[in-house]
Design a protein around this motif. Structure first.
Motif, PDB file in Angstrom:
ATOM      1  N   ILE A  81       0.824  -1.212   0.000  1.00 47.29           N
ATOM      2  CA  ILE A  81       0.000   0.000   0.000  1.00 47.29           C
ATOM      3  C   ILE A  81       0.858   1.261   0.000  1.00 47.29           C
ATOM      4  CG2 ILE A  81      -2.050  -0.944   1.061  1.00 47.29           C
ATOM      5  CD1 ILE A  81      -0.995  -0.093   3.775  1.00 47.29           C
ATOM      6  N   GLN A  83       0.835   3.806   2.006  1.00 50.85           N
ATOM      7  CA  GLN A  83       1.359   4.216   3.319  1.00 50.85           C
ATOM      8  C   GLN A  83       2.399   3.235   3.834  1.00 50.85           C
ATOM      9  OE1 GLN A  83      -1.683   3.470   2.435  1.00 50.85           O
ATOM     10  NE2 GLN A  83      -3.251   4.758   3.324  1.00 50.85           N
ATOM     11  N   GLY A  85       2.978   0.817   5.561  1.00 51.21           N
ATOM     12  CA  GLY A  85       2.367  -0.044   6.572  1.00 51.21           C
ATOM     13  C   GLY A  85       3.260  -1.142   7.116  1.00 51.21           C
ATOM     14  N   LEU A  86       4.572  -0.879   7.183  1.00 54.73           N
ATOM     15  CA  LEU A  86       5.443  -1.855   7.868  1.00 54.73           C
ATOM     16  C   LEU A  86       5.113  -1.807   9.355  1.00 54.73           C
ATOM     17  CD1 LEU A  86       8.915  -1.232   6.188  1.00 54.73           C
ATOM     18  CD2 LEU A  86       7.311  -3.085   5.742  1.00 54.73           C
ATOM     19  N   PHE A  87       5.319  -2.933  10.054  1.00 52.57           N
ATOM     20  CA  PHE A  87       5.014  -2.957  11.474  1.00 52.57           C
ATOM     21  C   PHE A  87       6.183  -2.347  12.245  1.00 52.57           C
ATOM     22  CE2 PHE A  87       2.845  -6.740   9.604  1.00 52.57           C
ATOM     23  CZ  PHE A  87       1.597  -6.142   9.554  1.00 52.57           C
ATOM     24  N   PRO A  88       5.957  -1.214  12.904  1.00 53.73           N
ATOM     25  CA  PRO A  88       7.064  -0.480  13.525  1.00 53.73           C
ATOM     26  C   PRO A  88       7.690  -1.243  14.687  1.00 53.73           C
ATOM     27  CG  PRO A  88       5.013   0.797  13.592  1.00 53.73           C
ATOM     28  CD  PRO A  88       4.671  -0.558  13.092  1.00 53.73           C
TER      29      PRO A  88
END
Lengths: 372, 195
Positions: A81, A83, A85-88
């Motif tokens: 996507i 944004q 949207g990787l998991f921080p």
């Protein structure tokens, strides 16, 4: 193969997708494009069931997606996507391995896959694997976003304006990388964008949508050459008037409007006009606007007398073309003969324009770089 | 005043905090996951905190008598609000793109909660815990009225026999305790947000 059959969707009574149908072959790179609100993202998100279908069916390899376990379906469709949207809270390695882990791959297999993927985008494992997303640049993050999507080797990847937030240079590089990956891995990609350049660069097939309808499904080449309607050609903007070098007519190459004089003018008048306009010849027409010939400064000087009408000085053997003649004719005339321009006539011999070397260059340039 | 009283006070606060986390965290998660419980839960914890602490303890004492358990239950009810609310807010405020990505990767609701949402909400939850701890340190003073012990008894006795030294020693110990907890937890919190 992916097949959308009669897909319909509405929000609060307003229809946003109107019974659309299309098919996507395995290994095809399909770009959904259209103005905002056209339904392209909705169409995309229906495939992994992030958005519910109101009516109609979607089949992946002849299996209705509603009959597949929703989590399994999603684990077999990559998703990227805008944004990112990787998991921080996870490292790069953990991020890439999210889906493999869900699919219960063992540790070694996950680890090998991360090595393999990172080397594919030239981000050394030792340097990046243990970092957190925040420590990477936007372009690098989205690279990881793409790797995360393909990590478990899904046959289908969905991309929702993945490069929309990146700077133009990074975007260009990532587009190339994605196209390479898609070819190398024979992925089926569905890609949403509103950027025609991006669509043309990446797509095998472009699906153009507007207000929930599909207006055209075509290869980039075909869509450029023959946009199905005004909305599409307008959306393609500059490229809407794309000329095709093969089929160019003389009228595509000419410069208008053109300056002409009537054949009852006198020599001194003509010299005056030439001086003012800094040209050395004039196109002569009769009262009805029919082409008579050309009068040049040389002919006036050598044969003309002051105050004489120009009728007798008009030279008839000036190169002319018809406006729907193939452009190549004018090109050859200009290149072979000593003339500075070629006159373009209609079928009834009135003058519509002239083709000069510079108007020719301009028209040809527009084929290469779009309308200038 | 003795160390025993300080430890007694700490014991009340720590037990209450553990209890609040055990009850409050699931309630916050439930409020987040279930829209229909959401209002009821948030409204209830709001109401609990508007009750005067002393009255709350009195009511509990009627049921289970006067002892340290009474105080712990009172403190739990009283400090549910910050933990429940912060858990709910922390989960709600996670970037929707991240939640969508997690769903689209094929994570189930529970898996997503454990692996993505709770870790991301944790700094906000921790802020709630800090507020709960600091509040409890103050409220636990009332414990002495229901036989729960703690530093409240020192202050109470000081007031009773009009001994300023006694009052001051109890108050200062409480303040020191509150400040130490507040500062050290704020420091941890800062580290969490930086991550």
């Amino acid at each position: 193969m992916i097949e959308y059959k009669n897909i319909h969707k509405e929000y609060q009574g307003v229809s946003v997708i109107n019974n659309i149908n299309f098919k996507i072959n395995n290994g095809e790179f399909v770009v959904l494009i259209g103005p905002s609100g056209c339904g392209k993202t909705t169409t995309l998100k229906m495939l992994n069931r992030l958005i519910k279908i109101d009516s109609g069916e979607i089949y992946i390899d002849n299996k209705n997606i509603m009959e597949v376990d929703i989590e399994n379906l999603r684990r077999n469709i990559g998703y990227v996507i805008q944004q990112i949207g990787l998991f921080p809270n996870m490292t790069i390695e953990e991020n890439i391995c999210v889906v493999p882990k869900l699919l219960k791959w063992d540790k070694d297999k996950c680890n090998n896959r991360v090595h393999e993927l990172l080397s594919m985008v030239s981000m050394p494992y030792e340097q990046y694997a243990k970092k957190y997303p925040k420590e990477l640049s936007g372009g690098q993050q989205q690279r990881i976003g793409v790797l995360r999507a393909i990590a478990a080797k899904p046959p289908i990847i969905l991309m929702d304006e993945p490069f929309g937030a990146l700077d133009p240079i990074t975007r260009d590089i990532l587009q190339d990388e994605v196209k390479d990956l898609q070819k190398k891995l024979n992925l089926t990609v569905i890609f949403v964008t509103h950027d025609m350049d991006e669509a043309i660069k990446l797509a095998d097939t472009i699906i153009f949508m507007d207000k929930g309808d599909i207006l055209q499904i075509a290869s980039p080449e075909e869509m450029l050459r023959a946009p199905a309607n005004e909305i599409i050609s307008e959306f393609m903007g500059k490229r809407g008037n794309f000329l095709d070098a093969e089929n160019m007519a003389c009228s595509d190459l000419m410069r208008t409007p053109v300056f002409t004089i009537k054949d009852d003018k006198k020599t001194l008048e003509c010299i005056e006009i030439m001086k003012k306009r800094q040209i050395d010849s004039l196109i002569v027409v009769d009262k009805a606007g029919i082409f008579q010939g050309v009068v040049t400064i040389e002919s006036i000087r050598s044969k003309g007398k002051a105050g004489e009408k120009i009728n007798s000085l008009i030279s008839k053997d000036f190169p002319t073309v018809l406006q729907d003649d193939v452009g190549k004719t004018a090109f050859d005339l200009l290149m072979d003969k000593k003339y500075d321009y070629v006159i373009v006539l209609t079928r009834d011999n009135s003058v519509v324009g002239i083709i000069t070397k510079s108007s020719l260059a301009k028209a040809l340039a527009s084929v290469v770089w779009g309308e200038m | 005043m003795s160390w025993t009283l300080i430890f007694q006070h700490l014991y009340l606060v720590i037990m209450a905090t553990i209890g609040t986390i055990v009850i409050g965290l699931p309630l916050g998660v439930l409020a987040y996951l279930n829209k229909s419980f959401n209002r009821l839960i948030l409204w209830s914890v709001d109401i609990l905190q508007t009750l005067p602490a002393l009255a709350l303890l009195g009511v509990i004492m009627v049921f289970i008598g006067g002892n340290s358990l009474t105080v712990i239950i009172g403190l739990i009810l009283y400090s549910l609000l910050p933990i429940v609310r912060n858990t709910y807010v922390g989960l709600t405020n996670i970037d929707p793109a991240i939640k969508e990505a997690a769903t689209a990767m094929g994570m189930g609701k529970f898996y997503k909660l454990i692996h993505v949402e709770l870790p991301l909400a944790f700094p906000v939850v921790f802020t709630g815990i800090r507020i709960a701890v600091v509040t409890s340190i103050g409220v636990a003073v009332f414990g002495t009225f229901v036989g729960g012990g703690g530093l409240g008894s020192v202050i109470y006795r000081g007031i009773h026999i009009q001994n300023m030294n006694l009052i001051m020693s109890g108050t200062l110990s409480l303040m020191a305790m509150a400040i130490i907890f507040d500062f050290s937890m704020a420091w941890i919190e800062k580290k969490l947000y930086q991550k």
